[in-house]
Every structure is written in structure tokens, then in C-alpha cells.
Design a protein around this motif. Structure first.
Motif, PDB file in Angstrom:
ATOM      1  N   ASP A 118       0.900  -1.169  -0.038  1.00  0.00           N
ATOM      2  CA  ASP A 118       0.029   0.083   0.119  1.00  0.00           C
ATOM      3  C   ASP A 118       0.841   1.334   0.025  1.00  0.00           C
ATOM      4  N   TYR A 119       0.328   2.211  -0.850  1.00  0.00           N
ATOM      5  CA  TYR A 119       0.930   3.557  -0.782  1.00  0.00           C
ATOM      6  C   TYR A 119       0.356   4.417   0.187  1.00  0.00           C
ATOM      7  N   VAL A 120       1.092   4.982   1.299  1.00  0.00           N
ATOM      8  CA  VAL A 120       0.559   5.515   2.198  1.00  0.00           C
ATOM      9  C   VAL A 120       1.097   7.023   2.321  1.00  0.00           C
ATOM     10  N   TYR A 121       0.300   8.221   2.439  1.00  0.00           N
ATOM     11  CA  TYR A 121       0.823   9.603   2.205  1.00  0.00           C
ATOM     12  C   TYR A 121       0.345  10.339   3.219  1.00  0.00           C
ATOM     13  N   ASP A 122       1.179  11.334   3.890  1.00  0.00           N
ATOM     14  CA  ASP A 122       0.841  12.348   4.756  1.00  0.00           C
ATOM     15  C   ASP A 122      -0.239  13.293   4.246  1.00  0.00           C
ATOM     16  N   ILE A 123      -1.479  13.355   4.770  1.00  0.00           N
ATOM     17  CA  ILE A 123      -2.454  13.855   4.266  1.00  0.00           C
ATOM     18  C   ILE A 123      -2.190  15.575   3.970  1.00  0.00           C
ATOM     19  N   ASP A 124      -1.283  16.029   4.775  1.00  0.00           N
ATOM     20  CA  ASP A 124      -1.185  17.580   4.388  1.00  0.00           C
ATOM     21  C   ASP A 124      -0.176  17.718   3.143  1.00  0.00           C
ATOM     22  N   ARG A 125       0.870  16.530   2.706  1.00  0.00           N
ATOM     23  CA  ARG A 125       1.279  16.748   1.546  1.00  0.00           C
ATOM     24  C   ARG A 125       0.482  16.802   0.559  1.00  0.00           C
ATOM     25  N   LEU A 126      -0.387  15.822   0.350  1.00  0.00           N
ATOM     26  CA  LEU A 126      -1.251  15.612  -0.831  1.00  0.00           C
ATOM     27  C   LEU A 126      -2.239  16.805  -0.651  1.00  0.00           C
ATOM     28  N   ALA A 127      -2.631  17.377   0.366  1.00  0.00           N
ATOM     29  CA  ALA A 127      -3.602  18.563   0.241  1.00  0.00           C
ATOM     30  C   ALA A 127      -2.882  19.764  -0.077  1.00  0.00           C
ATOM     31  N   GLU A 128      -1.761  20.074   0.394  1.00  0.00           N
ATOM     32  CA  GLU A 128      -0.934  21.133  -0.356  1.00  0.00           C
ATOM     33  C   GLU A 128       0.241  21.108  -1.245  1.00  0.00           C
ATOM     34  N   LEU A 129       0.533  19.853  -1.578  1.00  0.00           N
ATOM     35  CA  LEU A 129       1.446  19.691  -2.548  1.00  0.00           C
ATOM     36  C   LEU A 129       2.763  20.565  -2.376  1.00  0.00           C
ATOM     37  N   HIS A 130       3.292  20.737  -1.099  1.00  0.00           N
ATOM     38  CA  HIS A 130       4.342  21.457  -0.834  1.00  0.00           C
ATOM     39  C   HIS A 130       5.829  20.627  -1.342  1.00  0.00           C
ATOM     40  N   GLY A 131       6.860  21.272  -1.498  1.00  0.00           N
ATOM     41  CA  GLY A 131       8.278  20.802  -1.744  1.00  0.00           C
ATOM     42  C   GLY A 131       8.435  20.666  -3.354  1.00  0.00           C
ATOM     43  N   LYS A 132       9.788  20.612  -3.612  1.00  0.00           N
ATOM     44  CA  LYS A 132      10.236  20.489  -4.903  1.00  0.00           C
ATOM     45  C   LYS A 132       9.767  19.223  -5.489  1.00  0.00           C
ATOM     46  N   LYS A 133       9.636  18.258  -4.936  1.00  0.00           N
ATOM     47  CA  LYS A 133       9.165  16.693  -5.381  1.00  0.00           C
ATOM     48  C   LYS A 133       7.892  16.857  -5.710  1.00  0.00           C
ATOM     49  N   LEU A 134       6.938  17.717  -5.452  1.00  0.00           N
ATOM     50  CA  LEU A 134       5.662  17.517  -5.913  1.00  0.00           C
ATOM     51  C   LEU A 134       5.363  18.916  -6.813  1.00  0.00           C
ATOM     52  N   GLN A 135       6.513  19.468  -7.292  1.00  0.00           N
ATOM     53  CA  GLN A 135       6.291  20.805  -8.148  1.00  0.00           C
ATOM     54  C   GLN A 135       5.507  20.562  -9.435  1.00  0.00           C
ATOM     55  N   ALA A 136       5.882  19.466 -10.066  1.00  0.00           N
ATOM     56  CA  ALA A 136       4.948  18.903 -11.325  1.00  0.00           C
ATOM     57  C   ALA A 136       3.562  19.021 -10.767  1.00  0.00           C
ATOM     58  N   LYS A 137       3.376  18.297  -9.778  1.00  0.00           N
ATOM     59  CA  LYS A 137       1.923  18.051  -9.591  1.00  0.00           C
ATOM     60  C   LYS A 137       1.121  19.768  -9.199  1.00  0.00           C
ATOM     61  N   ARG A 138       1.740  20.493  -8.839  1.00  0.00           N
ATOM     62  CA  ARG A 138       1.188  21.854  -8.562  1.00  0.00           C
ATOM     63  C   ARG A 138       1.156  22.580  -9.688  1.00  0.00           C
ATOM     64  N   ASN A 139       2.159  22.006 -10.571  1.00  0.00           N
ATOM     65  CA  ASN A 139       1.874  23.021 -12.250  1.00  0.00           C
ATOM     66  C   ASN A 139       0.655  22.398 -12.856  1.00  0.00           C
ATOM     67  N   HIS A 140       0.505  20.998 -12.555  1.00  0.00           N
ATOM     68  CA  HIS A 140      -0.713  20.508 -13.361  1.00  0.00           C
ATOM     69  C   HIS A 140      -2.081  21.188 -12.783  1.00  0.00           C
ATOM     70  N   CYS A 141      -1.915  21.202 -11.569  1.00  0.00           N
ATOM     71  CA  CYS A 141      -3.379  21.879 -10.648  1.00  0.00           C
ATOM     72  C   CYS A 141      -3.501  23.346 -11.201  1.00  0.00           C
ATOM     73  N   ASN A 142      -2.346  24.037 -11.150  1.00  0.00           N
ATOM     74  CA  ASN A 142      -2.373  25.464 -11.559  1.00  0.00           C
ATOM     75  C   ASN A 142      -2.773  25.472 -12.906  1.00  0.00           C
ATOM     76  N   ARG A 143      -2.384  24.526 -13.832  1.00  0.00           N
ATOM     77  CA  ARG A 143      -2.857  24.430 -15.478  1.00  0.00           C
ATOM     78  C   ARG A 143      -4.304  24.340 -15.366  1.00  0.00           C
TER      79      ARG A 143
END
Length: 296
Positions: A118-143
């Protein structure tokens, strides 16, 4: 032979309450998944629920939670013998594997089941997408937000479920055409049952809509005090950002409704390469290892 019977919606309260205490375990210790997937059955011994699962020709038992574990394992082993099936225990945590090895040396063969981690994630990281690793996800959301500034996130209600069902039917038709070798039968059956028993399973979900129509939905249920299980998520892949935005918005909804939730369990990847890449791209905080033990 133990009296295993089909799991019913009416079993929800007692099984959920029991497995809710199975801290650290994966999505197989979720009543919703026990009810929705495969042919899974329950029997009771000294008030402890025991689970026998069958997926096709593959049988396994869940490690008993509570009670005299060694005595219960003896009952399960005898049950497997009487049924003429291998005695397998599925979904073992590392500490449960160590416990078995210490108490039953040279009794089981052990197989890590990477496809079921199972892939388990900190809920705050998925809710805010902070950090360099999730930059691409933030960009997709922004678009997505730039393209669809009037998009709406609708809490799932019984009235909206037919829209989700129609969306899912369209999604499967597209993917079955694109991936003719992938069998979606089990998932389609499970999702259909989830729609039919949405309230009885205590499901929570969202539907993402734009002026052009519905583009995604997500749904799941709480499985432990600090963990929420994401059972289903579908989006239009051709819509840039549809998957990242529904993932983010669902995390935000769960966090707002249940501030004590710390983790989202997004379940396993079933060994599907594309799904594995997608889940790894969010950099899980925990890849929950599971092992199968099979009696020699």
C-alpha cells in the motif's frame, strides 16, 4: 470445518469496529474492501472474526487480530486442510512475519507481495503539494485552475452517484479499448457495489465538474483512527491536471472533515506499471510492506 459465510452489509459495524483497532495494517483490513472485492467470507471463533478470501482460484486467510492467535491459527490451518486448499496468510506486516517465524520455525515459506504494497501519504502533503518533489503536481493543478476557473468540487451524495456511475462507464469503455489485455471486471463489480451500498459502507467522496461536464471523482472510507482509505479514483486523463486536482481536493475535504486524519492510504498498484508510476510520482511517506506466508 469453520462456518465461513458471505460478508453482508449488516456485518459492517462489528467488522469495522474490530479491524479499526488493527493499527498499521493495510487496506485489506477494511470492511469496505472485504465486502466489495472478490469472494470474502467471515466466521467467528470466540467472538474474533476470521476472514477467508478467494480471488479466482487463489485462497488465503487474514492473520487473526485479537484473541489467542496461536489457537486461532490452528483452527485456520485445520480449516484449510479440510477444504483441501493451501494454508496461506495474506497481508502480513513485518512484525507479524517475525512473530510467525519465531513461533513456527520451518513451518511457512514467506513471499513479499510487492504488487500489494500500500502507498501511504501524509494528508497535508497531498492537500498542499508542498516541496520540490511535488512541483510538477502543483503545476498541473495550476494549469487546470487556469483552464477551468469555474470548476466545482461537489461532495458526493446519493443523488450524484448516477453521474459517477455514468462517468465510470465512459472511463471503462475508453480504457478497455486502449488496453484490451487489462481485465477490469473485478474492479467494475466492486465499484458498482460501492455505488449501491455507498451510505451503508460509510463512504465519502467528491465529484469534480467543469462547465464542460464531469471530469473526475474520488471516494473512500475511514479505516483507522488516523488513516483514511481511498478506494476509487477516476479522472479524464486527457484533461491536464484532472488527476492531480481531484487527488488534492479529496485530501483537503477529508482533512477539513476529520482533522485527526494524518494519512491517506491510496492502496496498492496491482502490479500495473502505469499505476505504479503514478503512485510513486507522489513519493509515498510509507510503502506498506506485506508478505504472504504459506504452510510448507
Amino acid at each position: 470445518m469453520l462456518n465461513f459465510r458471505k460478508i453482508l452489509p449488516s456485518d459492517r459495524d462489528i467488522l469495522h469496529a474490530h479491524f479499526y483497532q488493527a493499527e498499521g495494517h493495510g487496506s485489506e483490513y477494511s470492511f469496505a474492501n472485504l465486502f466489495l472485492w472478490g469472494d470474502q467470507r467471515v466466521a467467528f471463533a470466540d467472538s474474533v472474526p476470521l476472514i477467508l478470501s478467494r480471488f479466482g482460484s487463489w485462497y488465503s486467510y487474514l492473520m487473526p487480530q485479537g484473541g489467542d492467535r496461536q489457537a486461532l491459527l490452528a483452527l485456520l490451518r485445520e480449516d484449510a486442510h479440510e477444504r483441501g486448499i493451501p494454508f496461506r496468510l495474506f497481508g502480513l506486516l513485518p512484525e507479524e512475519t517475525a512473530w510467525l517465524q519465531a513461533r513456527f520455525p520451518q513451518t511457512f515459506a514467506y513471499y513479499p507481495t510487492r504488487d500489494s504494497f500500500d502507498y501511504v501519504y501524509d494528508i497535508d502533503r497531498l492537500a498542499e503539494l508542498h516541496g520540490k518533489k511535488l512541483q510538477a503536481k502543483r503545476n498541473h493543478c495550476n494549469r487546470f485552475e487556469e483552464t477551468y476557473p469555474d470548476y466545482r468540487v461537489l461532495p458526493l451524495t446519493k443523488e450524484l452517484l448516477p453521474r459517477c456511475a455514468a462517468f465510470a462507464e465512459h472511463w471503462y469503455a475508453e480504457h478497455e479499448q486502449e488496453n484490451p489485455d487489462t481485465d477490469y471486471t473485478s474492479e467494475k463489480t466492486a465499484l458498482s457495489k460501492a455505488f449501491s451500498y455507498f451510505d451503508k459502507l460509510h463512504m465519502v467522496g467528491i465529484l469534480l465538474e467543469t462547465a464542460d461536464g464531469d471530469v473526475a471523482f474520488s471516494m473512500g472510507n475511514r479505516i483507522q483512527e488516523d488513516t483514511f482509505d481511498v478506494n476509487f479514483e477516476k479522472a479524464l486523463a486527457q484533461i491536464n491536471g484532472a488527476y492531480p486536482i481531484v487527488n488534492r481536493e479529496f485530501a483537503r475535504r477529508i482533512r477539513a472533515a476529520c482533522p485527526e486524519i494524518r494519512f491517506l492510504n491510496r492502496e496498492d498498484d496491482m502490479g500495473l506499471e502505469g499505476l505504479r508510476r503514478a503512485k510513486e510520482s507522489y513519493f509515498p511517506d510509507l510503502l506498506l510492506e506485506k508478505t504472504v506466508a504459506e504452510a510448507l
